[in-house]
Scaffold this motif. Structure first.
Motif, PDB file in Angstrom:
ATOM      1  N   UNK A   1       0.843  -1.200   0.000  1.00 56.30           N
ATOM      2  CA  UNK A   1       0.000   0.000   0.000  1.00 56.30           C
ATOM      3  C   UNK A   1       0.877   1.250   0.000  1.00 56.30           C
ATOM      4  N   UNK A   2       0.231   2.371  -0.251  1.00 52.18           N
ATOM      5  CA  UNK A   2       0.854   3.681  -0.067  1.00 52.18           C
ATOM      6  C   UNK A   2       0.388   4.201   1.280  1.00 52.18           C
ATOM      7  N   UNK A   3       1.323   4.474   2.195  1.00 47.51           N
ATOM      8  CA  UNK A   3       0.935   4.912   3.528  1.00 47.51           C
ATOM      9  C   UNK A   3       1.798   6.058   4.021  1.00 47.51           C
ATOM     10  N   UNK A   4       1.226   6.905   4.844  1.00 43.35           N
ATOM     11  CA  UNK A   4       1.966   8.037   5.378  1.00 43.35           C
ATOM     12  C   UNK A   4       3.135   7.536   6.227  1.00 43.35           C
ATOM     13  N   UNK A   5       4.338   7.848   5.784  1.00 46.76           N
ATOM     14  CA  UNK A   5       5.569   7.369   6.431  1.00 46.76           C
ATOM     15  C   UNK A   5       5.654   5.847   6.446  1.00 46.76           C
ATOM     16  N   UNK A   6       4.911   5.197   5.589  1.00 50.84           N
ATOM     17  CA  UNK A   6       4.912   3.737   5.529  1.00 50.84           C
ATOM     18  C   UNK A   6       4.955   3.211   4.092  1.00 50.84           C
ATOM     19  N   UNK A   7       5.502   3.987   3.160  1.00 51.95           N
ATOM     20  CA  UNK A   7       5.747   3.423   1.834  1.00 51.95           C
ATOM     21  C   UNK A   7       6.834   2.355   1.964  1.00 51.95           C
ATOM     22  N   UNK A   8       6.741   1.355   1.125  1.00 50.46           N
ATOM     23  CA  UNK A   8       7.687   0.231   1.121  1.00 50.46           C
ATOM     24  C   UNK A   8       7.543  -0.657   2.365  1.00 50.46           C
ATOM     25  N   UNK A   9       6.360  -0.607   2.964  1.00 48.43           N
ATOM     26  CA  UNK A   9       5.995  -1.574   3.991  1.00 48.43           C
ATOM     27  C   UNK A   9       5.009  -2.567   3.377  1.00 48.43           C
ATOM     28  N   UNK A  10       4.939  -3.757   3.957  1.00 47.88           N
ATOM     29  CA  UNK A  10       3.965  -4.755   3.525  1.00 47.88           C
ATOM     30  C   UNK A  10       3.364  -5.391   4.769  1.00 47.88           C
ATOM     31  N   UNK A  11       2.109  -5.789   4.670  1.00 46.21           N
ATOM     32  CA  UNK A  11       1.433  -6.464   5.773  1.00 46.21           C
ATOM     33  C   UNK A  11       1.035  -7.865   5.329  1.00 46.21           C
ATOM     34  N   UNK A  12       1.423  -8.870   6.079  1.00 46.88           N
ATOM     35  CA  UNK A  12       0.937 -10.212   5.801  1.00 46.88           C
ATOM     36  C   UNK A  12      -0.491 -10.308   6.317  1.00 46.88           C
ATOM     37  N   UNK A  13      -1.381 -10.898   5.521  1.00 49.20           N
ATOM     38  CA  UNK A  13      -2.785 -10.981   5.893  1.00 49.20           C
ATOM     39  C   UNK A  13      -3.100 -12.305   6.580  1.00 49.20           C
ATOM     40  N   UNK A  14      -4.093 -12.280   7.440  1.00 49.42           N
ATOM     41  CA  UNK A  14      -4.590 -13.516   8.038  1.00 49.42           C
ATOM     42  C   UNK A  14      -5.183 -14.397   6.947  1.00 49.42           C
ATOM     43  N   UNK A  15      -5.359 -15.677   7.233  1.00 44.91           N
ATOM     44  CA  UNK A  15      -5.825 -16.615   6.217  1.00 44.91           C
ATOM     45  C   UNK A  15      -7.193 -16.248   5.662  1.00 44.91           C
ATOM     46  N   UNK A  16      -8.049 -15.616   6.478  1.00 43.65           N
ATOM     47  CA  UNK A  16      -9.382 -15.232   5.994  1.00 43.65           C
ATOM     48  C   UNK A  16      -9.383 -13.875   5.301  1.00 43.65           C
TER      49      UNK A  16
END
Length: 330
Positions: A176-191
């Motif tokens: 995603x594009x995020x404020x002060x969080x570009x180049x971050x990624x979030x692993x999602x839960x299985x659901x």
């Protein structure tokens, strides 16, 4: 008279043939203004595009719903109408910007940004705008989608432009594009209804320009992180893992008229396609200004996996059926 008629027929035939080939922008069967195309091929073998929807002559990206389109040949498209609207949300009422989609656990998921408030471009300190990322679910790839959790996945950081990538092992990653969080990624839960653990800061090899609209895909075991660098030029990185470390590789498509771009890249029937949007004036529009329209081009790879630079064309993928048929005859 016969000579004149013959000339007229030939001109019409030539004009009609050129129209049949020209496909940029894509013809969705109306004068709808679309942008930020997210392309996916589902089990039924069709190409689906999930797009944002610009209101005619809109002033400042106040957008209210998302549309879904499908095609079997990239030429003839069906507009399935709004698949979700901010009117269906309890936590946001504006900024229906770039969406993405996924299929998992027998359900179709629409991941979308939306928000509230007002962005004051003259006096930024007075802005109240906020955006977050939501998840909606449907039994159909065309919706209607229903807000699955009744809130954004998180409230901080401010975020938009989600890209949901599901790897071969079933793990899902949200870029995603995020404020002060570009180049971050979030692993999602299985659901796919929540984030698993903390945000992961990716190693981008020391090069982290301003960006938005990331798109991640996998080809021949190589992961590609692509984005509009400085919100204008499409560029990319390559890696051996969906979380990096990434190595910057350069430009896919140059900017057009100092305007933003947003894209997706997907393989369909043996051909890799780049979907993006263009800023073009529309004949018959109520305003004399450029507006956004979704377009498509073929994209090609070198033997080492690097991407060849793509030029914008009027023809786009208008000859897709012919290419697929020729490939089938080989």
């Amino acid at each position: 008279m016969n000579k004149i008629n013959l000339t007229t027929v030939l001109c019409l035939f030539t004009f009609g043939s050129s129209m049949a080939i020209a496909q940029n922008p894509l013809d969705f069967g109306s004068n709808i203004k679309t942008a930020d195309p997210s392309a996916h091929v589902w089990a039924d073998g069709k190409m689906y595009l999930y797009t944002s929807h610009d209101q005619e002559c809109q002033q400042d990206f106040h957008m209210k719903d998302w549309h879904t389109f499908s095609s079997s040949d990239l030429v003839n498209w069906t507009d399935h109408g709004p698949s979700l609207s901010v009117d269906d949300l309890t936590w946001a009422d504006d900024f229906a910007w770039a969406p993405d989609a996924a299929y998992k656990n027998g359900k179709y998921y629409l991941v979308f940004p939306a928000g509230t408030g007002f962005k004051d471009r003259v006096n930024p300190e007075k802005s109240t705008k906020w955006m977050g990322i939501g998840i909606a679910v449907s039994d159909s790839p065309t919706g209607p989608f229903k807000d699955a959790i009744g809130k954004p996945l998180w409230k901080k950081p401010y975020a938009n432009d989600p890209s949901l990538f599901i790897d071969d092992d079933g793990k899902a990653y949200l870029y995603f594009h995020g404020m002060n969080h570009d180049y971050y990624v979030a692993e999602m839960a299985d659901d796919l209804l929540s984030v698993k653990g903390d945000f992961i800061k990716m190693d981008m090899g020391g090069y982290e320009p301003k960006m938005e609209g990331p798109w991640v895909f996998k080809r021949n075991g190589i992961y590609y992180f692509t984005m509009p660098e400085n919100n204008r030029v499409l560029t990319y990185y390559m890696a051996k893992s969906p979380t990096g470390p990434w190595k910057y590789k350069g430009v896919i498509m140059e900017e057009e008229a100092n305007a933003n771009n947003h894209h997706s890249i997907v393989e369909y029937k043996g051909h890799w396609i780049l979907f993006y949007h263009r800023w073009l004036k529309t004949p018959g529009s109520a305003c004399d200004k450029k507006q956004r329209h979704v377009a498509a081009e073929y994209i090609h790879f070198n033997e080492d996996g690097t991407i060849q630079k793509v030029e914008r064309t009027d023809e786009g993928v208008g000859d897709f059926r012919k290419r697929v048929k020729a490939g089938a005859l080989k």
